[in-house]
Design a protein around this motif. Structure first.
Motif, PDB file in Angstrom:
ATOM      1  N   GLN A 124       0.823  -1.202   0.000  1.00 18.57           N
ATOM      2  CA  GLN A 124       0.000   0.000   0.000  1.00 18.57           C
ATOM      3  C   GLN A 124       0.857   1.250   0.000  1.00 18.57           C
ATOM      4  O   GLN A 124       0.580   2.228  -0.680  1.00 18.57           O
ATOM      5  CB  GLN A 124      -0.921   0.001   1.219  1.00 18.57           C
ATOM      6  CG  GLN A 124      -2.090  -0.968   1.105  1.00 18.57           C
ATOM      7  CD  GLN A 124      -3.060  -0.776   2.249  1.00 18.57           C
ATOM      8  OE1 GLN A 124      -2.671  -0.537   3.376  1.00 18.57           O
ATOM      9  NE2 GLN A 124      -4.348  -0.897   1.939  1.00 18.57           N
ATOM     10  N   SER A 125       1.918   1.213   0.810  1.00 13.42           N
ATOM     11  CA  SER A 125       2.776   2.398   0.909  1.00 13.42           C
ATOM     12  C   SER A 125       3.501   2.658  -0.405  1.00 13.42           C
ATOM     13  O   SER A 125       3.704   3.804  -0.787  1.00 13.42           O
ATOM     14  CB  SER A 125       3.793   2.220   2.045  1.00 13.42           C
ATOM     15  OG  SER A 125       4.734   1.226   1.734  1.00 13.42           O
ATOM     16  N   LEU A 126       3.882   1.583  -1.106  1.00 13.46           N
ATOM     17  CA  LEU A 126       4.552   1.771  -2.393  1.00 13.46           C
ATOM     18  C   LEU A 126       3.602   2.388  -3.416  1.00 13.46           C
ATOM     19  O   LEU A 126       4.005   3.217  -4.230  1.00 13.46           O
ATOM     20  CB  LEU A 126       5.097   0.428  -2.896  1.00 13.46           C
ATOM     21  CG  LEU A 126       6.301  -0.131  -2.128  1.00 13.46           C
ATOM     22  CD1 LEU A 126       6.622  -1.532  -2.617  1.00 13.46           C
ATOM     23  CD2 LEU A 126       7.505   0.779  -2.262  1.00 13.46           C
ATOM     24  N   LYS A 150       4.130   6.618   0.157  1.00 16.49           N
ATOM     25  CA  LYS A 150       4.156   7.113   1.533  1.00 16.49           C
ATOM     26  C   LYS A 150       4.242   5.912   2.459  1.00 16.49           C
ATOM     27  O   LYS A 150       3.515   4.930   2.292  1.00 16.49           O
ATOM     28  CB  LYS A 150       2.891   7.920   1.807  1.00 16.49           C
ATOM     29  CG  LYS A 150       2.910   8.750   3.066  1.00 16.49           C
ATOM     30  CD  LYS A 150       1.727   9.722   3.066  1.00 16.49           C
ATOM     31  CE  LYS A 150       1.659  10.485   4.378  1.00 16.49           C
ATOM     32  NZ  LYS A 150       1.394   9.611   5.532  1.00 16.49           N
ATOM     33  N   THR A 151       5.152   5.964   3.428  1.00 18.84           N
ATOM     34  CA  THR A 151       5.372   4.823   4.315  1.00 18.84           C
ATOM     35  C   THR A 151       4.918   5.057   5.740  1.00 18.84           C
ATOM     36  O   THR A 151       4.879   4.135   6.532  1.00 18.84           O
ATOM     37  CB  THR A 151       6.868   4.458   4.344  1.00 18.84           C
ATOM     38  OG1 THR A 151       7.614   5.591   4.816  1.00 18.84           O
ATOM     39  CG2 THR A 151       7.366   4.034   2.969  1.00 18.84           C
ATOM     40  N   ASP A 152       4.632   6.307   6.099  1.00 18.84           N
ATOM     41  CA  ASP A 152       4.313   6.671   7.487  1.00 18.84           C
ATOM     42  C   ASP A 152       5.459   6.299   8.423  1.00 18.84           C
ATOM     43  O   ASP A 152       5.247   5.897   9.569  1.00 18.84           O
ATOM     44  CB  ASP A 152       3.008   6.011   7.946  1.00 18.84           C
ATOM     45  CG  ASP A 152       1.796   6.601   7.239  1.00 18.84           C
ATOM     46  OD1 ASP A 152       1.853   7.774   6.834  1.00 18.84           O
ATOM     47  OD2 ASP A 152       0.792   5.882   7.081  1.00 18.84           O
ATOM     48  N   VAL A 153       6.670   6.428   7.903  1.00 13.13           N
ATOM     49  CA  VAL A 153       7.890   6.215   8.690  1.00 13.13           C
ATOM     50  C   VAL A 153       8.793   7.425   8.491  1.00 13.13           C
ATOM     51  O   VAL A 153       8.940   7.920   7.375  1.00 13.13           O
ATOM     52  CB  VAL A 153       8.650   4.937   8.238  1.00 13.13           C
ATOM     53  CG1 VAL A 153       9.947   4.778   9.038  1.00 13.13           C
ATOM     54  CG2 VAL A 153       7.772   3.703   8.387  1.00 13.13           C
ATOM     55  N   ILE A 154       9.364   7.924   9.585  1.00 10.81           N
ATOM     56  CA  ILE A 154      10.385   8.964   9.462  1.00 10.81           C
ATOM     57  C   ILE A 154      11.687   8.446  10.062  1.00 10.81           C
ATOM     58  O   ILE A 154      11.689   7.518  10.876  1.00 10.81           O
ATOM     59  CB  ILE A 154       9.964  10.295  10.122  1.00 10.81           C
ATOM     60  CG1 ILE A 154       9.888  10.162  11.637  1.00 10.81           C
ATOM     61  CG2 ILE A 154       8.658  10.798   9.553  1.00 10.81           C
ATOM     62  CD1 ILE A 154       9.672  11.502  12.335  1.00 10.81           C
ATOM     63  N   GLY A 176      20.491   5.609   2.846  1.00 13.96           N
ATOM     64  CA  GLY A 176      19.780   4.377   3.165  1.00 13.96           C
ATOM     65  C   GLY A 176      18.333   4.631   3.556  1.00 13.96           C
ATOM     66  O   GLY A 176      17.422   3.910   3.132  1.00 13.96           O
ATOM     67  N   LEU A 177      18.109   5.678   4.330  1.00 14.16           N
ATOM     68  CA  LEU A 177      16.741   6.023   4.726  1.00 14.16           C
ATOM     69  C   LEU A 177      15.915   6.420   3.509  1.00 14.16           C
ATOM     70  O   LEU A 177      14.747   6.036   3.385  1.00 14.16           O
ATOM     71  CB  LEU A 177      16.769   7.166   5.749  1.00 14.16           C
ATOM     72  CG  LEU A 177      17.271   6.800   7.161  1.00 14.16           C
ATOM     73  CD1 LEU A 177      17.482   8.053   7.993  1.00 14.16           C
ATOM     74  CD2 LEU A 177      16.293   5.850   7.864  1.00 14.16           C
ATOM     75  N   ARG A 178      16.525   7.166   2.607  1.00 15.48           N
ATOM     76  CA  ARG A 178      15.798   7.566   1.396  1.00 15.48           C
ATOM     77  C   ARG A 178      15.495   6.341   0.524  1.00 15.48           C
ATOM     78  O   ARG A 178      14.417   6.241  -0.058  1.00 15.48           O
ATOM     79  CB  ARG A 178      16.605   8.594   0.609  1.00 15.48           C
ATOM     80  CG  ARG A 178      16.715   9.940   1.319  1.00 15.48           C
ATOM     81  CD  ARG A 178      16.798  11.075   0.327  1.00 15.48           C
ATOM     82  NE  ARG A 178      15.571  11.201  -0.445  1.00 15.48           N
ATOM     83  CZ  ARG A 178      15.435  11.992  -1.518  1.00 15.48           C
ATOM     84  NH1 ARG A 178      16.474  12.697  -1.939  1.00 15.48           N
ATOM     85  NH2 ARG A 178      14.300  12.066  -2.166  1.00 15.48           N
ATOM     86  N   ASN A 179      16.445   5.405   0.445  1.00 12.31           N
ATOM     87  CA  ASN A 179      16.202   4.177  -0.322  1.00 12.31           C
ATOM     88  C   ASN A 179      15.074   3.351   0.288  1.00 12.31           C
ATOM     89  O   ASN A 179      14.375   2.616  -0.407  1.00 12.31           O
ATOM     90  CB  ASN A 179      17.473   3.330  -0.410  1.00 12.31           C
ATOM     91  CG  ASN A 179      18.513   3.934  -1.344  1.00 12.31           C
ATOM     92  OD1 ASN A 179      18.183   4.724  -2.227  1.00 12.31           O
ATOM     93  ND2 ASN A 179      19.769   3.583  -1.138  1.00 12.31           N
ATOM     94  N   ASN A 180      14.924   3.467   1.605  1.00 11.47           N
ATOM     95  CA  ASN A 180      13.845   2.759   2.297  1.00 11.47           C
ATOM     96  C   ASN A 180      12.539   3.549   2.303  1.00 11.47           C
ATOM     97  O   ASN A 180      11.582   3.165   2.974  1.00 11.47           O
ATOM     98  CB  ASN A 180      14.263   2.429   3.730  1.00 11.47           C
ATOM     99  CG  ASN A 180      15.170   1.221   3.797  1.00 11.47           C
ATOM    100  OD1 ASN A 180      14.771   0.109   3.474  1.00 11.47           O
ATOM    101  ND2 ASN A 180      16.408   1.425   4.223  1.00 11.47           N
ATOM    102  N   LYS A 181      12.543   4.669   1.565  1.00 14.86           N
ATOM    103  CA  LYS A 181      11.321   5.451   1.320  1.00 14.86           C
ATOM    104  C   LYS A 181      10.730   6.071   2.587  1.00 14.86           C
ATOM    105  O   LYS A 181       9.507   6.227   2.694  1.00 14.86           O
ATOM    106  CB  LYS A 181      10.245   4.598   0.619  1.00 14.86           C
ATOM    107  CG  LYS A 181      10.706   3.885  -0.638  1.00 14.86           C
ATOM    108  CD  LYS A 181      11.146   4.852  -1.714  1.00 14.86           C
ATOM    109  CE  LYS A 181      11.561   4.129  -2.987  1.00 14.86           C
ATOM    110  NZ  LYS A 181      12.097   5.031  -4.017  1.00 14.86           N
TER     111      LYS A 181
END
Length: 337
Positions: A53-55, A59-63, A111-116
């Motif tokens: 769903q996030s893909l 949006k992942t709702d993770v910061i 890495g964080l950006r790659n993990n969206k």
């Protein structure tokens, strides 16, 4: 594990129809079909895949949060504020430790950006200017925490370090101390260190005390460096009357050096530290310290980052929120001379 295909077969419809029902797109689905699909979904106890769903929504709702040095206990309170705020607003948190290394910091950010992750809170090493410029140019949600990134329009949450150092130095001056040493890790563009020196000098100037460069001690950021520097200073013929430590980990080494030099606090040496910790209240005498609103800093950083993420116009603003430090008086400075 139940799939969309399983639901489609059980309901006798296409996967596309199932997807439309799951996504609330009922314009091309009859009421009868919608209810049939929903009944199958319920009977099969189907749970949508959050990652998928996030893909789809990007949006992942993770910061993410990248800290320069997790060893400092100050960050425990900051992280508590960040995590609680994230959870209350429906976000998860990924924590990274750069270990004071710009290369590791860069790896974590990429890495964080790659993990969206949807955005990043950064306590920067102050050595990745080009990377931060790229994030800003791409309108990526980012908050600088505790340290300022000069020359870029990054929203920043910081404490008024000039005021904090002024309060500490002023307190010592009002107690009759004139030879006040300040110990600081190498400034190297790190804004809190530069600002604490500025606040110290400002207080001396305000009270008409000449600045003695020999009392401004730049200490290497390494194990026992502050302890050795303090011992050398205390062994001199013209030792200071007071010491102002600008870092709580540094304070431990300074206090150890004072004890090993058989100098008593506060009757022979006054001491002011930075940041309230559990041990600062338990040592004898309890320390006078400059307290930073660590938990509130974390709250504000998370709130503002999520506001950026949810905004339709993610335009960076060169806005700095300066929070107020407080002098907490313990027994480590003594009475008026």
């Amino acid at each position: 594990m139940t799939t969309i295909g399983d639901i489609a077969r059980a309901a006798g419809v296409s996967k596309t129809t199932v997807s439309r029902v799951l996504n609330g797109n009922f314009s091309q689905v009859t009421r009868e079909t919608k209810e049939k699909v929903q009944a199958v979904i319920s009977s099969l106890d189907y749970t949508p895949n959050a990652l998928a769903q996030s893909l789809r929504s990007l949006k992942t709702d993770v910061i993410g949060i990248v800290l320069s040095d997790l060893q400092n206990p100050f960050w425990s309170a900051v992280l508590d504020g960040v995590e609680r705020t994230c959870r209350s607003l429906g976000y998860s948190l990924m924590i990274c430790n750069a270990r004071k290394d710009a290369a590791i910091e860069e790896q974590h950010i990429k890495g964080l950006r790659n993990n969206k992750v949807d955005g990043i809170i950064i306590n920067p090493t102050a050595k990745n200017q080009a990377l931060f410029e790229s994030l800003i140019e791409n309108r990526y949600p980012i908050i600088a925490l505790n340290r300022k990134i000069q020359g870029l329009p990054i929203e920043t949450i910081a404490v008024d370090n000039v005021k904090g150092a002024f309060l500490a130095t002023e307190h010592l001056i009002r107690l009759g101390r004139r030879r006040i040493a300040i110990l600081v890790y190498p400034p190297g563009g790190v804004s809190p260190r530069l600002e604490r020196i500025e606040g110290y000098i400002s207080a001396l100037n305000h009270y008409g005390i000449d600045v003695d460069d020999s009392l401004i001690r730049i200490v290497e950021d390494g194990k026992d460096a502050a302890k050795l520097a303090t011992k050398r200073m205390l062994a001199g013929d013209d030792r200071p009357e007071a010491i102002f430590s600008t870092n709580n980990l540094m304070s431990l080494e300074i206090l150890e050096a004072i004890k090993e030099s058989h100098i008593g606090i506060p009757h022979e040496m006054s001491f002011v530290g930075y940041d309230e910790t559990a041990w600062s209240r338990l040592v004898d005498p309890p320390l006078t310290i400059v307290k930073q609103p660590a938990y509130e800093m974390g709250q504000l950083a998370a709130t503002d980052l999520i506001r950026q993420i949810r905004s339709k116009h993610k335009i960076a603003q060169a806005k700095t929120h300066l929070m107020e430090p407080v002098l907490v008086v313990g027994g480590s400075c003594g009475a008026n001379a």
